[in-house]
Enzyme design. Structure first.
Site, PDB file in Angstrom:
ATOM      1  N   ARG A  18       0.826  -1.204   0.000  1.00  0.00           N
ATOM      2  CA  ARG A  18       0.000   0.000   0.000  1.00  0.00           C
ATOM      3  C   ARG A  18       0.862   1.256   0.000  1.00  0.00           C
ATOM      4  NH1 ARG A  18      -2.961  -4.067   2.006  1.00  0.00           N
ATOM      5  NH2 ARG A  18      -5.244  -3.936   2.050  1.00  0.00           N
ATOM      6  N   GLY A  88      -1.410 -11.264  -4.841  1.00  0.00           N
ATOM      7  CA  GLY A  88      -2.839 -11.008  -4.901  1.00  0.00           C
ATOM      8  C   GLY A  88      -3.192  -9.622  -4.406  1.00  0.00           C
ATOM      9  N   ARG A 116      -6.474 -17.492  -8.884  1.00  0.00           N
ATOM     10  CA  ARG A 116      -7.198 -16.823  -7.805  1.00  0.00           C
ATOM     11  C   ARG A 116      -8.314 -15.936  -8.361  1.00  0.00           C
ATOM     12  NH1 ARG A 116      -2.726 -14.653  -3.626  1.00  0.00           N
ATOM     13  NH2 ARG A 116      -4.605 -14.364  -2.353  1.00  0.00           N
ATOM     14  N   SER A 161     -13.715  -7.963   3.335  1.00  0.00           N
ATOM     15  CA  SER A 161     -12.498  -8.186   2.547  1.00  0.00           C
ATOM     16  C   SER A 161     -11.715  -6.897   2.437  1.00  0.00           C
ATOM     17  CB  SER A 161     -12.846  -8.696   1.140  1.00  0.00           C
ATOM     18  OG  SER A 161     -11.705  -8.664   0.299  1.00  0.00           O
ATOM     19  N   GLN A 163      -9.012  -6.445   0.720  1.00  0.00           N
ATOM     20  CA  GLN A 163      -8.547  -6.218  -0.645  1.00  0.00           C
ATOM     21  C   GLN A 163      -9.635  -5.612  -1.513  1.00  0.00           C
ATOM     22  OE1 GLN A 163      -6.815  -9.829  -2.181  1.00  0.00           O
ATOM     23  NE2 GLN A 163      -5.078  -9.742  -0.788  1.00  0.00           N
ATOM     24  N   ASP A 316      -4.938 -15.090   7.571  1.00  0.00           N
ATOM     25  CA  ASP A 316      -3.628 -15.572   7.128  1.00  0.00           C
ATOM     26  C   ASP A 316      -2.900 -16.355   8.204  1.00  0.00           C
ATOM     27  OD1 ASP A 316      -3.741 -14.579   4.545  1.00  0.00           O
ATOM     28  OD2 ASP A 316      -2.942 -12.627   5.106  1.00  0.00           O
TER      29      ASP A 316
END
Length: 430
Positions: A18, A88, A116, A161, A163, A316
């Protein structure tokens, strides 16, 4: 316990990527320290360079780099497809940025990234007016982003999420349009924190139903540059803490300078529910993120039940919880973790296959697994399926005294944790 090891882990992978993206979009020179120099941030940096960014090589020691921002309208068309490797995070966040550009670009990655799902990002971006062309299988890379003007959006995310949320917020920033998002739960808020650090007004409301509302009401005309220290990656720290809990480091281990973001640290209460001897000491902020030190000491563990609300803040780190469960008497039940099936590999399947290969009793279900603890010595060969986190959790289990586990393809950990194997050996040696 005074002889416990004190270590640092590499910079946070999510924050590093980021920071590179926002430094590129800012006006002026950003100064970034502690950027993770692993494969994923390198892939993101390479894609940004192909879009005109002036990003120096990422130093192995995390030394300061300076990025001269291009501004919100300063990216240039790439001459070739953007290769995001295995990243990703980099891919999905850049899709938001690219959707609002005045040019087209092709985004691609390695075989793992191509497997993915991307429609979870492109569908809501499409609702903003973004256009995409799938060049292979629908919903998978490679795809062409047909840049152009986009509009604002009000969107209810089907699942929490970070992302997807970040991609939409970045599209709003790059396209200078408002964005309003509702999440059914709490996801990582790194993007919101860093946007505020760039002078952007991002408003967050916690809802009565435990969900979250995020609003970009007044899109900025410019981003101010960053001057930050990237905190240590809690996901990487989880492997070190696991080593401390399992007695790999006989006197325990302390991880310094690690991020303690409350939307990210869900693994800590899970470990504590398992009886882990943890000590968390806050030590201020870095990059707008709370940081501190965490100490883990060996001791008996117990089985627990993990549900979807736990997984959201520790997705994760669930493989680390599953490996801790191997040494917790009884049956540890993990549910609500279907997201693990669409990571670098199907992590539920990878855990089940490899635990069975070591003789551990384990049951696979659609959204999780059950692990039955054992105190038996474990031996065998583990295939991480080119997934860094699977390799590292089994590496820690293999380093526990009495076990003899070979991890195939150990180099795949370079995606997120350069130097992992040497650090693991230092922990074993005390």
């Amino acid at each position: 316990m005074e002889n416990r090891m004190i270590v640092r882990v590499p910079g946070d992978k999510s924050i590093s990527q980021r920071a590179l993206i926002l430094a590129t979009l800012a006006e002026g020179e950003s100064r970034l320290r502690g950027v993770l120099p692993s494969a994923d941030p390198r892939s993101t940096a390479a894609a940004l360079r192909a879009l005109g960014a002036d990003i120096p090589p990422l130093p192995a020691d995390g030394a300061e780099i300076r990025v001269q921002g291009r501004g919100l309208g300063g990216l240039t068309p790439p001459e070739a497809p953007l290769d995001l490797g295995n990243s990703g995070t980099g891919t999905r966040l850049l899709l938001g940025v690219l959707a609002a550009q005045s040019f087209s670009s092709v985004v691609d990655g390695d075989d793992s990234l191509r497997s993915r799902p991307m429609a979870r990002v492109t569908d809501p971006l499409g609702a903003m007016g973004a256009r995409f062309e799938w060049l292979g299988a629908h919903g998978r890379l490679p795809l062409r982003v047909l840049g152009g003007p986009i509009g604002g959006i009000e969107y209810d995310l089907p699942v929490a999420s970070a992302q997807v949320k970040s991609a939409l917020l970045l599209a709003g920033v790059a396209g200078r349009v408002p964005v309003g998002l509702t999440e059914p739960g709490v996801s990582r808020d790194h993007t919101e924190r860093m946007l505020r650090g760039c002078g952007v007004s991002v408003i967050t409301h916690v809802r009565d139903d435990a969900g979250r509302r995020v609003e970009l009401r007044d899109p900025p005309t410019r981003l101010t540059p960053l001057d930050i220290d990237v905190p240590g990656d809690l996901s990487s720290a989880a492997f070190v803490l696991l080593a401390g809990l399992l007695g790999v480091a006989p006197s325990g281990v302390t991880v310094e300078g690690v991020g303690l973001n409350p939307t990210r640290n869900g693994v800590l209460p899970l470990f504590e529910r398992m009886g882990a001897r943890l000590e968390v000491e806050p030590a201020g902020e870095a990059a707008g993120e709370p940081v501190g030190r965490i100490t883990a000491r060996p001791g008996p563990l117990r089985s627990i039940a993990v549900d979807e609300s736990d997984v959201t803040l520790a997705v994760d780190e669930i493989p680390s919880v599953a490996i801790a469960a191997v040494r917790a008497p009884g049956r540890t039940r993990i549910r609500g973790a279907r997201e693990l099936r669409v990571k670098e590999t199907d992590r539920i399947r990878a855990l089940v296959v490899n635990l069975r290969a070591l003789g551990v009793e384990v049951e696979e279900v659609d959204d999780g697994l059950d692990v039955v603890g054992t105190d038996a010595p474990l031996s065998g060969t583990v295939d991480p399926f080119d997934d860094h986190r699977i390799a590292m959790v089994f590496g820690v289990l293999g380093a526990q005294p009495g076990n003899a586990i070979e991890v195939l393809d150990p180099g795949c950990v370079e995606v997120s944790f350069p130097g992992f194997w040497s650090l693991l050996q230092e922990l074993r040696d005390g």
